[in-house]
Design an enzyme around this catalytic site. Sequence first.
Site, PDB file in Angstrom:
ATOM      1  N   ARG A 101       6.497   1.137  51.054  1.00  0.00           N
ATOM      2  CA  ARG A 101       6.392   1.087  49.780  1.00  0.00           C
ATOM      3  C   ARG A 101       7.549   0.696  48.850  1.00  0.00           C
ATOM      4  NH1 ARG A 101       3.938   7.150  49.614  1.00  0.00           N
ATOM      5  NH2 ARG A 101       5.246   7.394  51.549  1.00  0.00           N
ATOM      6  N   HIS A 135       1.618  -1.691  53.680  1.00  0.00           N
ATOM      7  CA  HIS A 135       1.482  -1.571  52.171  1.00  0.00           C
ATOM      8  C   HIS A 135       1.213  -2.699  51.548  1.00  0.00           C
ATOM      9  CE1 HIS A 135       1.066   1.221  48.709  1.00  0.00           C
ATOM     10  NE2 HIS A 135       2.072   0.506  48.068  1.00  0.00           N
ATOM     11  N   LYS A 197      -6.005   4.379  36.312  1.00  0.00           N
ATOM     12  CA  LYS A 197      -5.254   5.502  36.127  1.00  0.00           C
ATOM     13  C   LYS A 197      -3.757   5.186  35.744  1.00  0.00           C
ATOM     14  CE  LYS A 197      -2.921   5.045  40.722  1.00  0.00           C
ATOM     15  NZ  LYS A 197      -2.805   5.332  42.175  1.00  0.00           N
ATOM     16  N   THR A 228       0.926  12.578  49.223  1.00  0.00           N
ATOM     17  CA  THR A 228       1.259  14.159  48.673  1.00  0.00           C
ATOM     18  C   THR A 228      -0.514  14.663  48.351  1.00  0.00           C
ATOM     19  OG1 THR A 228       1.561  13.398  46.522  1.00  0.00           O
ATOM     20  CG2 THR A 228       3.426  13.971  47.884  1.00  0.00           C
ATOM     21  N   THR A 231      -3.238  11.670  44.189  1.00  0.00           N
ATOM     22  CA  THR A 231      -4.220  10.608  43.672  1.00  0.00           C
ATOM     23  C   THR A 231      -5.593  10.747  43.994  1.00  0.00           C
ATOM     24  OG1 THR A 231      -2.182   8.905  43.625  1.00  0.00           O
ATOM     25  CG2 THR A 231      -4.490   8.072  43.896  1.00  0.00           C
TER      26      THR A 231
END
Length: 327
Positions: A101, A135, A197, A228, A231
């Site tokens: 990332r 990614h 978003k 986590t 999202t």
Amino acid sequence: MSILLGKKVKVFTLSSNPELAQEICDSIGIPLSDCEVLHFADGEINVQINETVRGHHVFIIQPTSAPVNDHLMEVLIMCDALKRASAKTINLVIPYYGYSRQDRKARSRQPISAKLVADLLQVAGADRVITMDIHAAQEQGFFDIPVDNFMGLPILVNYLMDKHLKDVVVVSPDHGGATRAREFAKILEAPMAIIDKRRPEPNKMEVMNIIGDVKGKTCILVDDMVDTAGTLTVGAQALVDAGATEVYAACTHGVLSGPAIERIKNSVLKEMIITNTIKLPEEKKIDKITVLSVGQLLGHGILRILSDEPLSGLFTYTYDKSKRELL
């Protein structure tokens, strides 16, 4: 000694995901080779290879998941040991590529850590890298050696097809994932939507708008990884608030750090579908999470590399409606 397709081959696993390594070995029909990962009292890492590798094509199975720095050092040290032991080729199977990332400078004076890791792997002696759903696809250009980037799409889609879901809409959790969601939607022959978003800070998300019709639909949120779970859980709630009847999530990499498990458990998500590119510890296994195996897909890739066959057939997929599977 293992002879596969007329070549001397050995497959090793380090400490990250030995279960996946065993699945890969079972799929290609050779035993897992013997090595040990040693930790000294001060935290230094060493490896001990307990059999000859001279003249062998060696494959190391090691997702660089948490603890990412330990797992990265293990694979670097293993590469050096193999190079010094005269392995013919060193092939790294890194289903989850840690630091991926950090692929660009988002602000001034920031590193591009994904490029640094690529440089480290090459200097250590890697001849090839095999990964899954990296990614950003352009990260393959960070390497000066062959990089094969497999996709979790066929495994995830086959599972979803077998659920016979009705009125499906494939949803991208952001604009950046629209290409991935479009591939899912094309195979499922379903429309797609995008969650608009903004991210005020890392691992935090606010839904601004939903582009597309989700009212009365079964939504499938598609992403490359769930970290986590902020999202996906916030996005799932927004979809339900917009009239969706059910929300599923499909992600290749289950990073699942911090509050992820608690968020998924308490969310409106009906099911979270991930693969075993990252080992899911026992304490993180809950009813809402389904884990699919990528062992056979990676095994097929290894066989094609050894037989000098093109890998493109594993990167393009056609759905056979009569067999209800991807070819």
